[in-house]
Design a protein around this motif. Sequence first.
Motif, mmCIF file in Angstrom:
data_model
loop_
_atom_site.group_PDB
_atom_site.id
_atom_site.type_symbol
_atom_site.label_atom_id
_atom_site.label_comp_id
_atom_site.label_asym_id
_atom_site.label_seq_id
_atom_site.Cartn_x
_atom_site.Cartn_y
_atom_site.Cartn_z
ATOM 1 N N ALA A 48 -5.075 2.545 -3.501
ATOM 2 C CA ALA A 48 -4.351 3.802 -3.737
ATOM 3 C C ALA A 48 -5.084 4.636 -4.790
ATOM 4 O O ALA A 48 -5.161 5.864 -4.673
ATOM 5 N N ARG B 271 0.835 -1.212 0.000
ATOM 6 C CA ARG B 271 0.000 0.000 0.000
ATOM 7 C C ARG B 271 0.869 1.261 0.000
ATOM 8 O O ARG B 271 0.591 2.203 -0.729
ATOM 9 N N ASN C 24 0.833 4.048 -3.125
ATOM 10 C CA ASN C 24 0.520 5.469 -2.939
ATOM 11 C C ASN C 24 1.524 6.327 -3.688
ATOM 12 O O ASN C 24 1.190 7.385 -4.218
#
Length: 291
Positions: free
Chosen positions: A139, A16, A20
């Motif tokens: 994201a 994650r 991002n």
Amino acid sequence: MTVTYPKKLHGQISSRDMMNFVVKDLEVQTLTLNRYRYSEQRSCKDLTDAIEQLDGEPRDLICDLSRHISDEARHAMWLTDLLFDLGADLGTPRGPSYIDEYEKLLPTAGGKPEVIELIAAINVTEKRGCNIFSAHLTALKNAPQTPENKAIAQTLAQILPEEAAHVRWGSRRLAQLARVSPENAQRVEKAKQRYSTVEHAAYEAGLDITVGAELRRLQHVTAIADTLPLWERPGYLMEQLPRILPDLSHARFDTAAMVLERDPIGFIQRFVPMLLGNRSLRTQTAATQTA
Ligand SMILES: [Fe+2]
Ligand SMILES: [Fe+2]
């Protein structure tokens, strides 16, 4: 039974966190999508190889694998169409590749593949696929809703449920195989542990460009060797070490080969750390990781 999940990079950076960063820049994102495309396309080839090696038996597994190839080919097609529409590169990705590294790290076994080994090997990469696609989608939900990001999210949302079904299929088949006998249950456990270690090493090698990467790669390869039967460990190490430690001189490797021949177990216990001129490899590696 042990449930193995993809580990974080160096135990710290999650998929994650990485995604991002990826969704912030369209060029980085399309490079990432092209890596997905390449992996999906390659898995068709690898699963076809597995079908050929199995040579007709077990019949139900041949049917399942042929459906699996059709799913992976569709994923590659969706990603290729998406990249084409975005005007992005469709070439073979540059730099270290997760799937190439995974294959190189697999212990080589000649002849017909063992069913437990084959399914365990497929299962860990499917789990990684789910983990990455799901992180990428999350994201994208928090990213600017540009036409490009919307198109990317739509394609990934089509693929993710099928990858989740592949994970469930592999986990179900492994559970069935484990129920056959206590010996089988043990083999399933060992295979899950081995391929989870191989997969994590491949994932890190594809992304690891930081100081200490070589030491960590050596640590991973020795961890994979630890999951093999004792008599297979020296051969595996001799196959992998020249590849991951290219700077070592031939002379040192000739010496390693001699030690290996005379004392295979001593080779693992003493000579591998010596190759790095470091008697407490694990201590130094741990220090590098926390530096
Ligand atoms: Fe796929
Ligand atoms: Fe898949």
